[in-house]
Design an enzyme around this catalytic site. Sequence first.
Site, PDB file in Angstrom:
ATOM      1  N   CYS A   1      -6.756  -6.913   3.998  1.00  0.00           N
ATOM      2  CA  CYS A   1      -7.995  -6.728   4.762  1.00  0.00           C
ATOM      3  C   CYS A   1      -9.160  -7.506   4.148  1.00  0.00           C
ATOM      4  O   CYS A   1     -10.200  -7.676   4.779  1.00  0.00           O
ATOM      5  CB  CYS A   1      -8.347  -5.251   4.872  1.00  0.00           C
ATOM      6  SG  CYS A   1      -8.551  -4.427   3.282  1.00  0.00           S
TER       7      CYS A   1
ATOM      8  N   SER B   1       5.409  -4.714   7.246  1.00  0.00           N
ATOM      9  CA  SER B   1       5.450  -5.424   8.525  1.00  0.00           C
ATOM     10  C   SER B   1       5.335  -6.918   8.279  1.00  0.00           C
ATOM     11  O   SER B   1       5.097  -7.360   7.151  1.00  0.00           O
ATOM     12  CB  SER B   1       4.288  -4.956   9.419  1.00  0.00           C
ATOM     13  OG  SER B   1       3.036  -5.285   8.807  1.00  0.00           O
TER      14      SER B   1
ATOM     15  N   ALA C   1       9.846   7.469   4.612  1.00  0.00           N
ATOM     16  CA  ALA C   1       9.271   6.183   4.999  1.00  0.00           C
ATOM     17  C   ALA C   1       7.765   6.317   5.141  1.00  0.00           C
ATOM     18  O   ALA C   1       7.243   7.388   5.482  1.00  0.00           O
ATOM     19  CB  ALA C   1       9.885   5.682   6.304  1.00  0.00           C
TER      20      ALA C   1
ATOM     21  N   TYR D   1      -9.474  -2.075  20.913  1.00  0.00           N
ATOM     22  CA  TYR D   1     -10.292  -1.260  20.023  1.00  0.00           C
ATOM     23  C   TYR D   1     -11.605  -0.788  20.655  1.00  0.00           C
ATOM     24  O   TYR D   1     -12.131   0.256  20.289  1.00  0.00           O
ATOM     25  CB  TYR D   1     -10.616  -2.048  18.756  1.00  0.00           C
ATOM     26  CG  TYR D   1      -9.406  -2.557  18.031  1.00  0.00           C
ATOM     27  CD1 TYR D   1      -8.698  -1.728  17.160  1.00  0.00           C
ATOM     28  CD2 TYR D   1      -8.947  -3.851  18.229  1.00  0.00           C
ATOM     29  CE1 TYR D   1      -7.573  -2.199  16.496  1.00  0.00           C
ATOM     30  CE2 TYR D   1      -7.821  -4.321  17.563  1.00  0.00           C
ATOM     31  CZ  TYR D   1      -7.140  -3.493  16.701  1.00  0.00           C
ATOM     32  OH  TYR D   1      -6.027  -3.944  16.050  1.00  0.00           O
TER      33      TYR D   1
ATOM     34  N   VAL E   1      16.117  -6.144  -1.440  1.00  0.00           N
ATOM     35  CA  VAL E   1      17.174  -5.261  -0.946  1.00  0.00           C
ATOM     36  C   VAL E   1      17.721  -5.874   0.336  1.00  0.00           C
ATOM     37  O   VAL E   1      16.984  -6.101   1.295  1.00  0.00           O
ATOM     38  CB  VAL E   1      16.634  -3.840  -0.682  1.00  0.00           C
ATOM     39  CG1 VAL E   1      17.720  -2.975  -0.036  1.00  0.00           C
ATOM     40  CG2 VAL E   1      16.153  -3.210  -1.984  1.00  0.00           C
TER      41      VAL E   1
ATOM     42  N   TYR F   1      -8.720  -7.417  15.125  1.00  0.00           N
ATOM     43  CA  TYR F   1      -9.566  -7.306  13.940  1.00  0.00           C
ATOM     44  C   TYR F   1      -9.423  -8.518  13.019  1.00  0.00           C
ATOM     45  O   TYR F   1     -10.407  -9.123  12.594  1.00  0.00           O
ATOM     46  CB  TYR F   1      -9.225  -6.029  13.174  1.00  0.00           C
ATOM     47  CG  TYR F   1     -10.026  -4.819  13.591  1.00  0.00           C
ATOM     48  CD1 TYR F   1     -10.807  -4.832  14.734  1.00  0.00           C
ATOM     49  CD2 TYR F   1      -9.996  -3.649  12.831  1.00  0.00           C
ATOM     50  CE1 TYR F   1     -11.537  -3.726  15.121  1.00  0.00           C
ATOM     51  CE2 TYR F   1     -10.729  -2.528  13.205  1.00  0.00           C
ATOM     52  CZ  TYR F   1     -11.504  -2.567  14.349  1.00  0.00           C
ATOM     53  OH  TYR F   1     -12.234  -1.479  14.716  1.00  0.00           O
TER      54      TYR F   1
ATOM     55  N   HIS G   1       0.816  -1.224   0.000  1.00  0.00           N
ATOM     56  CA  HIS G   1       0.000   0.000   0.000  1.00  0.00           C
ATOM     57  C   HIS G   1       0.847   1.270   0.000  1.00  0.00           C
ATOM     58  O   HIS G   1       0.654   2.166  -0.815  1.00  0.00           O
ATOM     59  CB  HIS G   1      -0.954  -0.019   1.191  1.00  0.00           C
ATOM     60  CG  HIS G   1      -1.783  -1.252   1.258  1.00  0.00           C
ATOM     61  ND1 HIS G   1      -2.526  -1.698   0.190  1.00  0.00           N
ATOM     62  CD2 HIS G   1      -1.964  -2.158   2.246  1.00  0.00           C
ATOM     63  CE1 HIS G   1      -3.152  -2.811   0.525  1.00  0.00           C
ATOM     64  NE2 HIS G   1      -2.819  -3.118   1.764  1.00  0.00           N
TER      65      HIS G   1
END
Length: 449
Positions: A42, A113, A278, A188, A79, A159, A10
């Site tokens: 998602c 991540s 970043a 949440y 990389v 989630y 993304h």
Amino acid sequence: MKVIIIGSTHAGTATIKSILKQHSEVEVDVYERNDNVSFLSCGIALTVQGEVKEIKDLFYSSPEILKDLGANIHMNHEVTAVDNVKKTVTVTNLATGKTSVQHYDKLVAATGSWPIIPGIPGIEDNRIVLSKNYTHAQELINYANDDRINRVIIVGGGYIGTELVEAFNVKGKEVTLIDNQPTVLNRYFDEAFTKNVHELFLSHGVTVETDKTVQRFESQDDAVVVQTNDGSFAADLVVMSVGFRPSTSLFSGKLKTTPNGALIVNDYMQTSDPDIFAAGDSVAVHYNPTGENAYIPLATNAVRQGTLIGYNLMAPKIKYMGTQSTSGLKLYDLTMASSGLTAAHARELGMDVDSLTMTDNFRPEFMSSTEPVLMSITWDRKTQRILGVQLQSKYDIAQSANAASIAIQNRMTITDLAFVDMLFQPWFDRPLNYLNILAQAALDKANGQ
């Protein structure tokens, strides 16, 4: 000018598009170790349960689209090292094994991540899987459609975990959710909301085991046995969903990070090295409810941050506004949405807050139907600034979390939200919108009424 972008999910995809839109003259080289870009993880649970029919629909871009925009896309290239003094990256072509060193003028870290994999004994069993990328999605879909897989355990009640619980349950599997927190969705939503989710799962035949810590996995021929501090549970499949950590080892000792390794950026998405930007899951967000950095890996944050890099590549132009961690969730027929802090989390952080939880119908009772909305608001006791809002209903209240997000972003008080102008039309709401009603009740409480 040559810009190298590491990663193209993304944040990387948004950065590519934004840079080439703002600066068509810039040479953009992208190195992606996978063979795909822009996968919407998602949507994994939605595909598992059959709501999304084709997994390919979870891609909103492609290497070909990005090439057509003018980027030099290098798929299956990893990389392996960054030298921010010489301004070079070392790249390995995973198909050929060939290594090269590439120079950059500006570098973008969109390295994302990876799921946290706890060091639990026995976790190496191949029936214990993750939910993050396209490969994982394909595996989970196959498992969901495999009649030999009947017992599924989800470890982690955030989630992703709760969505997978519903997905496998809808597919007719015997599902158990294990979480080490007192309630599901603990970070949440406050207890009034999570209690409803717990009961919703039970009503659909899901077993919910909270306050249980997984201590080891035992591999048997016909099952994986999950041993916890309070009982054991057998499964044909275990899905680990206990959170994520930033993939930033390339920059260890080179850039400033938070304790968990997330890169720290300024208001213009620059790291401690001004020539390295970043964005995305590798970055600590600016969390407006606390005014501090926080690690909140969301696609919405990634896309906004990546887009900002394009604007700020040559000079600081548009500031990063930060985030409220606004998010939504639909489980069966129950919609949940939140923005900002829960009361419990705020108090854990030592903040002096008050909160109020109430229920009211979303539209007048004289209509042929209506639905109750469970809602909560948390505010700073001294300034009465709104810090968090939570909503839950069978009615689709998701967009109201966006209104709450704007209120928190703009440091509005409960008085502001109590009387801000909102439409009234009996199809949609009452003479006062339910957010107005919630804030007015909070104002009464704050004033001792």
